[in-house]
Design an enzyme around this catalytic site. Structure first.
Site, mmCIF file in Angstrom:
data_model
loop_
_atom_site.group_PDB
_atom_site.id
_atom_site.type_symbol
_atom_site.label_atom_id
_atom_site.label_comp_id
_atom_site.label_asym_id
_atom_site.label_seq_id
_atom_site.Cartn_x
_atom_site.Cartn_y
_atom_site.Cartn_z
ATOM 1 N N VAL A 191 -69.566 -43.737 -34.776
ATOM 2 C CA VAL A 191 -68.571 -44.211 -35.730
ATOM 3 C C VAL A 191 -67.190 -43.784 -35.239
ATOM 4 O O VAL A 191 -67.023 -42.663 -34.763
ATOM 5 C CB VAL A 191 -68.826 -43.628 -37.141
ATOM 6 C CG1 VAL A 191 -67.729 -44.049 -38.115
ATOM 7 C CG2 VAL A 191 -70.198 -44.048 -37.665
ATOM 8 N N CYS A 192 -66.214 -44.684 -35.361
ATOM 9 C CA CYS A 192 -64.808 -44.353 -35.079
ATOM 10 C C CYS A 192 -64.676 -43.837 -33.637
ATOM 11 O O CYS A 192 -65.244 -44.420 -32.718
ATOM 12 C CB CYS A 192 -64.301 -43.356 -36.128
ATOM 13 S SG CYS A 192 -62.498 -43.205 -36.202
ATOM 14 N N THR A 193 -63.972 -42.746 -33.419
ATOM 15 C CA THR A 193 -63.792 -42.244 -32.061
ATOM 16 C C THR A 193 -65.054 -41.580 -31.512
ATOM 17 O O THR A 193 -65.072 -41.164 -30.347
ATOM 18 C CB THR A 193 -62.597 -41.272 -31.980
ATOM 19 O OG1 THR A 193 -62.739 -40.284 -33.003
ATOM 20 C CG2 THR A 193 -61.291 -42.006 -32.185
#
Lengths: 217, 217
Positions: B99-101
């Site tokens: 998820v995300c970075t």
């Protein structure tokens, strides 16, 4: 701005962490997690612990108070120590907020008496029995009290709260920073949109466990 | 089903807790939080600690692996101990997710080489530099790899993952249980919908801090 989150054993972690992820990004905010005793509090499935750096004995400043929900609210609505702590915090807060079955806990203090509020869709009746006026909306704002519906509604609640406290620009910037552009793969997040058999299933599973198990399958 | 979440100092808590709140509800699921060392891991703003019950030394079973993001990914993309742990876990997983970075961290292992993936909107270029094929979608599924965009996209990712692993019915029931019927008060959760001045502001604030500070204002 001082923001206090209540934590307790048996909470729903996302009820707290959703709003936290918005509110900790408000410029100048100072977030504190508080529990009856300092230290680790296990979430309702027991696989995750969240740490409270502060206890009820600490004089925690709070312009904003947030009360999450969880299975443990079934017991906590009768726990005078927790209810009294919420009342004391509310005396210094500018905004008192709750998510999911946290609204039941907030209502049990008497603070929502006659006020409009929301909670998880399975617990609307109980919210009324505890003295609030249940409103079937995702986020409800009545005076200083802002409440969110089930679990994930805490994110919508927190963005709404930032707009109320500051302005739309800050709220929109935070929404963009956490890329809150929801695209649920299904339209089944509400009893208004979900298939009837799903609503019946979730209702039955909640009933077979306990009155306040709404948030777990 | 065994589900392992990576935790680390400087993570974005919601990247993990959003999907956790879906996946812990999957009937028969067994969630474990794992970090380099057991114990408390502080989130990126340092106000919240999440507890890992397991360390890299434990032989944690994982049909699903989830890698969250956070400011610390800037360092962790060069941390061979963490990258090697992810590679080892991927060898036993059926699904490897980020998820995300967290997608940058996953890409840094080499596992996403030539694969489609997504990340926070501010980090798409970096994801490409790390060898993945960046796709501007909220959830991207390529083989066993499922990735989500910024922070809140983890919830959409997890519901999609449940549908892939089980069926739509289970995914929809879980969506209803956590009342995921999002109603953001603004349409500013994506650079495609947000006003230009907001996009510029978030981009500038991210750049002025550090390359991977995308998720904090």
């Amino acid at each position: 701005m001082d923001i206090a989150f209540l934590l307790f054993e048996g909470m729903t972690a996302l009820d707290a962490v959703g709003p936290y992820e918005i509110l900790q990004r408000v410029p100048g905010s100072n977030v504190r997690f508080v529990a009856k005793e300092r230290g680790e509090q296990r979430a309702e499935d027991n696989s995750l612990g969240l740490v409270a750096d502060y206890s009820f004995k600490d004089d925690v400043p709070a312009e904003v108070l947030l009360v999450p929900g969880g299975l443990a609210t079934r017991q906590l609505v009768n726990d005078e120590e927790t209810l009294e702590w919420i009342r004391q915090m509310d005396q210094k807060s500018e905004w008192t907020t709750a998510v999911c079955t946290g609204s039941l806990l907030l209502a049990a203090t008497g603070l929502l008496k006659g006020r409009e509020a929301t909670t998880h869709w399975l617990e609307m009746e109980m919210l009324g029995e505890l003295g609030a006026k249940p409103v079937e909306e995702r986020v409800v704002h009545d005076g200083k009290f802002v409440t969110g519906a089930g679990v994930t509604a805490g994110i919508d609640m927190a963005i709404t709260l930032v707009a109320l406290m500051h302005d739309d620009f800050v709220a929109q910037a935070l929404q963009l920073a956490v890329e809150y552009d929801p695209q649920p793969p299904f339209a089944s997040g509400s009893p208004r949109t979900a298939r009837r058999e799903l609503v019946d299933l979730v209702r039955e599973m909640a009933a077979s466990r306990s009155l306040h198990s709404a948030t777990r399958l």
